[in-house]
Motif scaffolding. Sequence first.
Motif, PDB file in Angstrom:
ATOM      1  N   GLY A   1     -12.588-159.374 -85.746  1.00 35.26           N
ATOM      2  CA  GLY A   1     -12.687-159.705 -87.009  1.00 35.26           C
ATOM      3  C   GLY A   1     -12.594-161.234 -87.300  1.00 35.26           C
ATOM      4  O   GLY A   1     -12.926-161.942 -86.476  1.00 35.26           O
ATOM      5  N   VAL A   2     -12.258-161.513 -88.453  1.00 33.91           N
ATOM      6  CA  VAL A   2     -12.358-162.834 -89.013  1.00 33.91           C
ATOM      7  C   VAL A   2     -10.726-163.294 -88.792  1.00 33.91           C
ATOM      8  O   VAL A   2      -9.677-162.921 -88.878  1.00 33.91           O
ATOM      9  CB  VAL A   2     -12.459-163.357 -90.646  1.00 33.91           C
ATOM     10  N   ASN A   3     -10.572-164.882 -88.109  1.00 33.38           N
ATOM     11  CA  ASN A   3      -9.450-165.286 -87.612  1.00 33.38           C
ATOM     12  C   ASN A   3      -9.238-166.691 -88.076  1.00 33.38           C
ATOM     13  O   ASN A   3     -10.526-167.450 -88.141  1.00 33.38           O
ATOM     14  CB  ASN A   3      -9.330-165.259 -86.242  1.00 33.38           C
ATOM     15  N   ASP A   4      -8.182-167.127 -88.239  1.00 32.56           N
ATOM     16  CA  ASP A   4      -7.909-168.690 -88.723  1.00 32.56           C
ATOM     17  C   ASP A   4      -7.487-169.341 -87.236  1.00 32.56           C
ATOM     18  O   ASP A   4      -6.410-168.986 -86.817  1.00 32.56           O
ATOM     19  CB  ASP A   4      -6.826-168.770 -89.792  1.00 32.56           C
ATOM     20  N   PHE A   5      -8.410-170.308 -86.901  1.00 36.59           N
ATOM     21  CA  PHE A   5      -8.009-171.206 -85.794  1.00 36.59           C
ATOM     22  C   PHE A   5      -7.567-172.650 -86.395  1.00 36.59           C
ATOM     23  O   PHE A   5      -8.184-173.082 -87.193  1.00 36.59           O
ATOM     24  CB  PHE A   5      -9.279-171.496 -84.845  1.00 36.59           C
ATOM     25  N   LYS A   6      -6.599-173.129 -86.070  1.00 35.00           N
ATOM     26  CA  LYS A   6      -6.226-174.520 -86.425  1.00 35.00           C
ATOM     27  C   LYS A   6      -5.828-175.368 -85.265  1.00 35.00           C
ATOM     28  O   LYS A   6      -5.388-174.944 -84.265  1.00 35.00           O
ATOM     29  CB  LYS A   6      -4.857-174.101 -87.257  1.00 35.00           C
ATOM     30  N   GLY A   7      -6.354-176.723 -85.511  1.00 34.69           N
ATOM     31  CA  GLY A   7      -6.238-177.628 -84.345  1.00 34.69           C
ATOM     32  C   GLY A   7      -6.891-178.971 -84.926  1.00 34.69           C
ATOM     33  O   GLY A   7      -7.454-179.054 -86.023  1.00 34.69           O
ATOM     34  N   PRO A   8      -6.615-180.041 -84.042  1.00 36.94           N
ATOM     35  CA  PRO A   8      -7.137-181.306 -84.436  1.00 36.94           C
ATOM     36  C   PRO A   8      -8.612-181.401 -84.276  1.00 36.94           C
ATOM     37  O   PRO A   8      -9.267-180.601 -83.374  1.00 36.94           O
ATOM     38  CB  PRO A   8      -6.397-182.005 -83.445  1.00 36.94           C
ATOM     39  N   LEU A   9      -9.384-182.158 -85.186  1.00 34.22           N
ATOM     40  CA  LEU A   9     -10.830-182.490 -84.901  1.00 34.22           C
ATOM     41  C   LEU A   9     -10.900-183.001 -83.714  1.00 34.22           C
ATOM     42  O   LEU A   9     -10.281-183.777 -83.314  1.00 34.22           O
ATOM     43  CB  LEU A   9     -11.257-183.293 -86.065  1.00 34.22           C
ATOM     44  N   THR A  10     -12.034-182.776 -82.857  1.00 38.91           N
ATOM     45  CA  THR A  10     -12.357-183.306 -81.715  1.00 38.91           C
ATOM     46  C   THR A  10     -12.657-184.740 -81.990  1.00 38.91           C
ATOM     47  O   THR A  10     -12.351-185.530 -80.915  1.00 38.91           O
ATOM     48  CB  THR A  10     -13.480-182.497 -80.980  1.00 38.91           C
ATOM     49  N   ARG A  11     -13.304-185.122 -83.112  1.00 43.10           N
ATOM     50  CA  ARG A  11     -13.719-186.764 -83.400  1.00 43.10           C
ATOM     51  C   ARG A  11     -12.333-187.363 -83.244  1.00 43.10           C
ATOM     52  O   ARG A  11     -12.345-188.482 -83.130  1.00 43.10           O
ATOM     53  CB  ARG A  11     -14.557-186.664 -84.192  1.00 43.10           C
TER      54      ARG A  11
ATOM     55  N   PRO B   1      -5.465-185.824 -87.351  1.00 45.48           N
ATOM     56  CA  PRO B   1      -6.311-184.918 -88.421  1.00 45.48           C
ATOM     57  C   PRO B   1      -7.207-183.607 -87.936  1.00 45.48           C
ATOM     58  O   PRO B   1      -7.572-183.853 -86.830  1.00 45.48           O
ATOM     59  CB  PRO B   1      -7.361-185.984 -88.940  1.00 45.48           C
ATOM     60  N   GLY B   2      -6.998-182.677 -88.742  1.00 42.57           N
ATOM     61  CA  GLY B   2      -7.491-181.549 -88.046  1.00 42.57           C
ATOM     62  C   GLY B   2      -8.099-180.604 -89.522  1.00 42.57           C
ATOM     63  O   GLY B   2      -8.085-181.094 -90.436  1.00 42.57           O
ATOM     64  N   ARG B   3      -8.197-179.132 -89.105  1.00 47.55           N
ATOM     65  CA  ARG B   3      -8.529-178.339 -89.945  1.00 47.55           C
ATOM     66  C   ARG B   3      -8.160-176.754 -89.647  1.00 47.55           C
ATOM     67  O   ARG B   3      -7.982-176.840 -88.246  1.00 47.55           O
ATOM     68  CB  ARG B   3      -9.999-178.480 -90.417  1.00 47.55           C
TER      69      ARG B   3
END
Length: 161
Positions: free
Chosen positions: A66-76, A53-55
Motif C-alpha cells: 500500500g501507500v505509506n508515509d515515510f518521514k525523515g531529513p532531506l539528504t541534501r 529540514p525534512g519532509r
Amino acid sequence: MVVPYLTMVSRDALAGTLAAPAGPVVLTVTGKIDNTNAPSAAQFDLAMLEALPGRVARVTTPWAEGVNDFKGPLTRALLEAVGARGTKLKVTALNDYSAEVPFEDFMKFDVILAVKKNDAYLPVRNQGPIFVIYPFDTTPNLYNEVYFGRSVWQVKSIEVQ
C-alpha cells in the motif's frame, strides 16, 4: 502528495559546526566533508537527524504494501550540514551491503533518510533505523530498478567520495 515539515535549526548548525550526538549514533558520514564531530567523521543520533529540514513522502514502494508515509531529513540537508563535496556517495547498510549513489541524486531530488514509517520509528528488523526513500510521490519516473537499487535500508554510513 508532498507534506513538508519544518524544524528549528540550532545556531550551531547554521554556524557550520556539528554538536556531538547525545544519544546512540545511528549514522556516520565520512569522506570529503568539512564539518565533523568525531575523528574524520560526522556522527548523528536520531534527534540530530530529525532536527534537519525534512519532509514526509507518501509513497508506494516495492518493499511495503500500500501507500505509506515515510518521514525523515532531506539528504541534501544532511550533505549541507556536513559540508560535503564530492561526485558520488557510498551508502552502506548494517549488513555491509552498499550502493553507489550519484551525489547529484541527493542534491537534486527530495530524497529523504526515512527514520519513521507511518509515524513509528523504523526498527532494524523492518528496514531501520534509516531507509533511503526517493521521491516516488513527486517524481514518478524514478520508480524503476535504478533507483530501487539506490534505496538502501538499514543504513549505517555514508561515505562522500
